[in-house]
Design a protein around this motif. Structure first.
Motif, PDB file in Angstrom:
ATOM      1  N   ARG A 199     -19.477 -22.117  10.339  1.00  0.00           N
ATOM      2  CA  ARG A 199     -19.252 -23.553  10.549  1.00  0.00           C
ATOM      3  C   ARG A 199     -20.555 -24.217  11.000  1.00  0.00           C
ATOM      4  O   ARG A 199     -21.430 -23.560  11.577  1.00  0.00           O
ATOM      5  CB  ARG A 199     -18.152 -23.798  11.581  1.00  0.00           C
ATOM      6  CG  ARG A 199     -18.497 -23.353  12.969  1.00  0.00           C
ATOM      7  CD  ARG A 199     -17.552 -23.978  13.983  1.00  0.00           C
ATOM      8  NE  ARG A 199     -16.187 -23.570  13.754  1.00  0.00           N
ATOM      9  CZ  ARG A 199     -15.133 -24.357  13.953  1.00  0.00           C
ATOM     10  NH1 ARG A 199     -15.327 -25.592  14.384  1.00  0.00           N
ATOM     11  NH2 ARG A 199     -13.908 -23.927  13.749  1.00  0.00           N
ATOM     12  N   PRO A 200     -20.701 -25.533  10.789  1.00  0.00           N
ATOM     13  CA  PRO A 200     -21.928 -26.226  11.191  1.00  0.00           C
ATOM     14  C   PRO A 200     -22.061 -26.281  12.714  1.00  0.00           C
ATOM     15  O   PRO A 200     -21.067 -26.300  13.443  1.00  0.00           O
ATOM     16  CB  PRO A 200     -21.762 -27.635  10.598  1.00  0.00           C
ATOM     17  CG  PRO A 200     -20.655 -27.535   9.614  1.00  0.00           C
ATOM     18  CD  PRO A 200     -19.781 -26.426  10.063  1.00  0.00           C
ATOM     19  N   THR A 206     -22.967 -25.771  22.730  1.00  0.00           N
ATOM     20  CA  THR A 206     -22.788 -25.127  24.028  1.00  0.00           C
ATOM     21  C   THR A 206     -21.807 -23.977  23.856  1.00  0.00           C
ATOM     22  O   THR A 206     -21.339 -23.685  22.742  1.00  0.00           O
ATOM     23  CB  THR A 206     -22.241 -26.116  25.067  1.00  0.00           C
ATOM     24  OG1 THR A 206     -20.883 -26.449  24.733  1.00  0.00           O
ATOM     25  CG2 THR A 206     -23.073 -27.396  25.113  1.00  0.00           C
ATOM     26  N   TRP A 207     -21.454 -23.331  24.946  1.00  0.00           N
ATOM     27  CA  TRP A 207     -20.458 -22.258  24.897  1.00  0.00           C
ATOM     28  C   TRP A 207     -19.122 -22.776  24.368  1.00  0.00           C
ATOM     29  O   TRP A 207     -18.408 -22.070  23.646  1.00  0.00           O
ATOM     30  CB  TRP A 207     -20.282 -21.659  26.290  1.00  0.00           C
ATOM     31  CG  TRP A 207     -19.283 -20.547  26.362  1.00  0.00           C
ATOM     32  CD1 TRP A 207     -17.983 -20.628  26.783  1.00  0.00           C
ATOM     33  CD2 TRP A 207     -19.473 -19.178  25.976  1.00  0.00           C
ATOM     34  NE1 TRP A 207     -17.372 -19.416  26.698  1.00  0.00           N
ATOM     35  CE2 TRP A 207     -18.260 -18.497  26.214  1.00  0.00           C
ATOM     36  CE3 TRP A 207     -20.561 -18.476  25.471  1.00  0.00           C
ATOM     37  CZ2 TRP A 207     -18.103 -17.138  25.950  1.00  0.00           C
ATOM     38  CZ3 TRP A 207     -20.405 -17.120  25.214  1.00  0.00           C
ATOM     39  CH2 TRP A 207     -19.201 -16.463  25.447  1.00  0.00           C
ATOM     40  N   LEU A 208     -18.813 -24.044  24.669  1.00  0.00           N
ATOM     41  CA  LEU A 208     -17.523 -24.609  24.271  1.00  0.00           C
ATOM     42  C   LEU A 208     -17.576 -25.400  22.967  1.00  0.00           C
ATOM     43  O   LEU A 208     -16.571 -25.485  22.262  1.00  0.00           O
ATOM     44  CB  LEU A 208     -16.992 -25.528  25.378  1.00  0.00           C
ATOM     45  CG  LEU A 208     -16.720 -24.881  26.737  1.00  0.00           C
ATOM     46  CD1 LEU A 208     -16.281 -25.945  27.740  1.00  0.00           C
ATOM     47  CD2 LEU A 208     -15.670 -23.795  26.616  1.00  0.00           C
ATOM     48  N   TRP A 209     -18.744 -25.962  22.640  1.00  0.00           N
ATOM     49  CA  TRP A 209     -18.827 -26.924  21.538  1.00  0.00           C
ATOM     50  C   TRP A 209     -19.851 -26.492  20.497  1.00  0.00           C
ATOM     51  O   TRP A 209     -20.973 -26.124  20.828  1.00  0.00           O
ATOM     52  CB  TRP A 209     -19.204 -28.311  22.067  1.00  0.00           C
ATOM     53  CG  TRP A 209     -18.273 -28.815  23.129  1.00  0.00           C
ATOM     54  CD1 TRP A 209     -18.411 -28.665  24.480  1.00  0.00           C
ATOM     55  CD2 TRP A 209     -17.045 -29.517  22.921  1.00  0.00           C
ATOM     56  NE1 TRP A 209     -17.352 -29.233  25.132  1.00  0.00           N
ATOM     57  CE2 TRP A 209     -16.483 -29.773  24.202  1.00  0.00           C
ATOM     58  CE3 TRP A 209     -16.358 -29.958  21.789  1.00  0.00           C
ATOM     59  CZ2 TRP A 209     -15.284 -30.452  24.366  1.00  0.00           C
ATOM     60  CZ3 TRP A 209     -15.163 -30.645  21.962  1.00  0.00           C
ATOM     61  CH2 TRP A 209     -14.632 -30.880  23.231  1.00  0.00           C
ATOM     62  N   ASP A 220     -15.282 -19.248  13.148  1.00  0.00           N
ATOM     63  CA  ASP A 220     -16.619 -19.527  13.652  1.00  0.00           C
ATOM     64  C   ASP A 220     -17.677 -18.638  13.002  1.00  0.00           C
ATOM     65  O   ASP A 220     -18.756 -19.105  12.645  1.00  0.00           O
ATOM     66  CB  ASP A 220     -16.674 -19.323  15.170  1.00  0.00           C
ATOM     67  CG  ASP A 220     -15.766 -20.278  15.917  1.00  0.00           C
ATOM     68  OD1 ASP A 220     -15.598 -21.416  15.448  1.00  0.00           O
ATOM     69  OD2 ASP A 220     -15.209 -19.876  16.960  1.00  0.00           O
ATOM     70  N   ARG A 221     -17.344 -17.346  12.873  1.00  0.00           N
ATOM     71  CA  ARG A 221     -18.324 -16.393  12.338  1.00  0.00           C
ATOM     72  C   ARG A 221     -17.607 -15.178  11.794  1.00  0.00           C
ATOM     73  O   ARG A 221     -16.421 -14.953  12.071  1.00  0.00           O
ATOM     74  CB  ARG A 221     -19.304 -15.953  13.428  1.00  0.00           C
ATOM     75  CG  ARG A 221     -18.657 -15.196  14.586  1.00  0.00           C
ATOM     76  CD  ARG A 221     -19.697 -14.601  15.513  1.00  0.00           C
ATOM     77  NE  ARG A 221     -19.117 -13.993  16.703  1.00  0.00           N
ATOM     78  CZ  ARG A 221     -18.678 -12.741  16.783  1.00  0.00           C
ATOM     79  NH1 ARG A 221     -18.709 -11.961  15.720  1.00  0.00           N
ATOM     80  NH2 ARG A 221     -18.190 -12.266  17.933  1.00  0.00           N
ATOM     81  N   PRO A 261     -15.230 -28.547  18.902  1.00  0.00           N
ATOM     82  CA  PRO A 261     -15.277 -27.286  19.647  1.00  0.00           C
ATOM     83  C   PRO A 261     -15.323 -26.078  18.718  1.00  0.00           C
ATOM     84  O   PRO A 261     -14.975 -26.156  17.535  1.00  0.00           O
ATOM     85  CB  PRO A 261     -13.970 -27.313  20.446  1.00  0.00           C
ATOM     86  CG  PRO A 261     -13.025 -28.085  19.563  1.00  0.00           C
ATOM     87  CD  PRO A 261     -13.873 -29.131  18.878  1.00  0.00           C
ATOM     88  N   TRP A 262     -15.773 -24.955  19.279  1.00  0.00           N
ATOM     89  CA  TRP A 262     -15.622 -23.686  18.580  1.00  0.00           C
ATOM     90  C   TRP A 262     -14.139 -23.301  18.537  1.00  0.00           C
ATOM     91  O   TRP A 262     -13.366 -23.694  19.422  1.00  0.00           O
ATOM     92  CB  TRP A 262     -16.392 -22.577  19.297  1.00  0.00           C
ATOM     93  CG  TRP A 262     -17.872 -22.776  19.384  1.00  0.00           C
ATOM     94  CD1 TRP A 262     -18.584 -23.097  20.509  1.00  0.00           C
ATOM     95  CD2 TRP A 262     -18.828 -22.654  18.322  1.00  0.00           C
ATOM     96  NE1 TRP A 262     -19.929 -23.196  20.222  1.00  0.00           N
ATOM     97  CE2 TRP A 262     -20.103 -22.925  18.878  1.00  0.00           C
ATOM     98  CE3 TRP A 262     -18.738 -22.346  16.977  1.00  0.00           C
ATOM     99  CZ2 TRP A 262     -21.272 -22.897  18.127  1.00  0.00           C
ATOM    100  CZ3 TRP A 262     -19.901 -22.316  16.224  1.00  0.00           C
ATOM    101  CH2 TRP A 262     -21.142 -22.588  16.789  1.00  0.00           C
ATOM    102  N   GLN A 263     -13.748 -22.551  17.533  1.00  0.00           N
ATOM    103  CA  GLN A 263     -12.374 -22.061  17.509  1.00  0.00           C
ATOM    104  C   GLN A 263     -12.118 -21.182  18.735  1.00  0.00           C
ATOM    105  O   GLN A 263     -11.082 -21.286  19.391  1.00  0.00           O
ATOM    106  CB  GLN A 263     -12.112 -21.255  16.229  1.00  0.00           C
ATOM    107  CG  GLN A 263     -10.677 -20.757  16.121  1.00  0.00           C
ATOM    108  CD  GLN A 263     -10.497 -19.824  14.945  1.00  0.00           C
ATOM    109  OE1 GLN A 263     -11.430 -19.153  14.527  1.00  0.00           O
ATOM    110  NE2 GLN A 263      -9.284 -19.770  14.405  1.00  0.00           N
TER     111      GLN A 263
END
Length: 579
Positions: free
Chosen positions: A162-163, A170-173, A190-191, A179-181
């Motif tokens: 994801r972009p 950040t750790w959250l975003w 995310d990966r 936000p990250w999943q």
């Protein structure tokens, strides 16, 4: 720093092929520096000792990744931020203990500590033409620091799906508002969950290579979106911490050679061959031949000789003239009649055009920013005078003493606030260069910590409740803080530049003297040194306005405070710049 040993290694690859292909020339030039020692004591505080203390000493690859024997027509490129005009590398660190903190412009990529730290890195590949065949692609990272020996950390490079934005992630975003999943770029969306490549790191001050050939092929040719890779510790419970140099790394001498590199060996897509157009043949033309004139004296007649043309262009055929023999008398002889001799013009033919030569020559001596070679003091507070002229003081029930060249602050009995000493005029006219130095120590550490700070905003002497945030611009440039709170399980002794972008962590409870030095040099480059060791650099356009010693908060309950001592505080400006 030891003088680097420069040497050249030339690799000539000559490929003679059939008509239509030229000669490929590959030249590699490399700068070899002396290898730094990588020994340090086992310690949970990685920045306290940096394995030799000189980040300018570096080790290089024993061989160049992807070099080997390039295929005919293959091109090797090395992408590295700031080298040969390349500006397409972006990266950042994600830290669970700073969930909203962005580290997109710090010198390091931090990985490990039981999966609490990871990193993201991406290279722009628009310079590689789509349709190219990727023969080899290797990501090379320079290991700079660790959490102490013995050390072994397996690091994996995972495809990001994801972009993300390096100055926002950040750790959250992943980016602002998105936000990250799963925090830390750890979700299925995310990966990838299986590493594309992995390395085992046992030493620092050396390069480590990740084979990303498949991913780079997908990014270049469009069958994978290019969001880069996530660098993660493979073993979830491994407590080791590793620092790779980031795309923002700058050494103490201004070198950027340890920034991440992406080596790509590729064969570009074939270029369409133009179709030859037939050219009409020139019509023969009659060329008159000059007639020789007889003389009274017997003279041999010169015979014209054809001269080789300077270029391989079509030339007319040289026509010989009549040759005359010597005559015994001065009687004129009959003049030869000129004859028209046609000259045949050669017809041009299509000649195959050789392929252009490809030259790869990465220069290692780029122009760097000037660094300050000599500083001169503009302010020195040695705390020799108890009057403290020019300083503002607010005790609020606390104690402060200047004696024997030492400033000391403490509280007795227990109270809810601590003395404050500050100035707002020390950085007036500092401009774009200064050095700030302070020597200090703590004693009797408690749950109520005390601070030395540089602030971008002026300090007005007002205190704020401990439960509230400090005003904007307060403790945003430098924060030195020491607190030991067994009841709250808070153990902290750190020196932070720009809210953790560069950070040194000491041993909580330490009562030794320490020296902190911050320099601001050209191109907004701030650098932090602790006890003579370079900790890291960061760029910022923010400038200090005020400095204070003490603590500006009001605690909810009266209690004991950590005692603070300061030996000196000095400010200097640059007198002489040098490369």
């Amino acid at each position: 720093m030891k003088a680097p040993v420069l040497w050249m290694r030339l690799l000539l690859i000559l490929t003679l092929l059939s008509t239509g292909l030229g000669i490929g020339l590959f030249v590699e030039q490399q700068c070899l520096h002396s290898k730094a020692q990588a020994y340090q004591d086992a310690s949970p505080y990685p920045n306290q000792y940096i394995g030799g203390g000189d980040r300018d000493l570096l080790d290089v690859h024993s061989g160049v990744p992807c070099a080997g024997t390039p295929e005919p027509g293959a091109i090797l490129v090395v992408l590295q931020q700031g080298i040969d005009g390349y500006t397409g590398a972006t990266d950042t660190t994600l830290k669970e203990d700073f969930p909203d903190g962005n580290f997109g412009d710090v010198w390091y990529l931090r990985v490990g500590f039981e999966h609490e730290d990871s990193a993201l890195i991406r290279f722009d590949l628009s310079s590689i033409p789509p349709g190219s065949r990727i023969v080899c692609a290797v990501l090379s990272l320079y290991a700079e620091r660790w959490s102490g020996a013995p050390f072994e950390l397996r690091v994996g490079a995972y495809l990001v799906k994801r972009p993300w934005i390096d100055r926002e992630a950040t750790w959250l975003w992943a980016q602002s508002g998105i936000p990250w999943q799963v925090p830390g770029c750890n979700g299925l969306d995310d990966r990838e969950q299986t590493p594309e490549a992995q390395v085992t790191v046992r030493y620092i001050f050396r390069w480590y290579d990740f084979d990303l050939t498949r991913l780079v092929d997908g990014w270049v040719n469009g069958w994978l979106p290019n969001y880069g890779v996530s660098l993660q510790a493979i073993d979830k419970w491994d407590p080791d911490i590793l620092y790779f140099d980031s795309a923002d790394d700058v050494s103490g001498s201004g070198s950027i050679e340890n920034r991440p590199k992406l080596f790509i060996l590729y064969v570009p897509p074939p270029t369409p061959t133009p179709t030859a157009t037939q050219t009409s043949t020139a019509t023969p033309t009659a060329t008159p031949t000059e007639t020789a004139t007889p003389t009274e004296t017997a003279t041999p007649t010169a015979t014209p000789t054809a001269t080789s043309p300077a270029t391989a262009l079509p030339t007319p055929t040289v026509t010989p003239t009549s040759t005359f023999t010597e005559t015994p008398t001065a009687t004129p002889t009959e003049t030869a009649t000129p004859t028209a001799t046609p000259t045949i013009t050669a017809t041009p033919t299509n000649t195959p055009t050789p392929a252009p030569r490809r030259l790869y020559l990465p220069l290692t001596w780029n122009d760097y920013s000037m660094r300050c070679a000599q500083w001169g003091y503009t302010f020195r507070e040695e705390f020799d005078e108890p009057a403290l002229n020019g300083w503002y003081v607010s005790l609020d029930g606390g104690q402060q003493q200047v004696s024997g060249g030492i400033l000391s602050q403490w509280t007795q009995p227990y109270i809810d606030r601590f003395p404050m000493l500050w100035r707002n005029d020390l950085f007036v006219g500092a401009g774009d260069d200064f050095a700030f130095e302070v020597r200090f120590r703590y004693s009797d550490p408690t749950a109520y910590g005390t601070t030395i700070a540089l602030n971008s905003a002026p300090f007005d002497g007002n205190r704020v409740p401990a439960a509230e945030l400090l005003p904007p611009g307060i403790e945003d440039i430098l924060n030195i803080h020491h607190v030991v709170d067994p009841a709250g399980n808070v153990y902290r002794f750190d020196i932070s530049l720009f809210k953790g972008r560069v950070i040194w962590r000491g041993t909580p409870g330490d009562t030794n003297w320490h020296e902190v030095r911050i320099t601001l040099e050209q191109e907004n480059l701030y650098t932090l040194y602790v006890d003579g060791l370079l900790i890291g650099s960061v760029r910022s356009s923010v400038r200090p306005t005020s400095v204070y010693i003490g603590n500006p908060t009001i605690q909810r309950w009266p209690g004991p405070w950590t005692r603070l001592y300061v030996d000196y505080l000095r400010i200097s400006r640059c007198l002489r710049w040098a490369p």
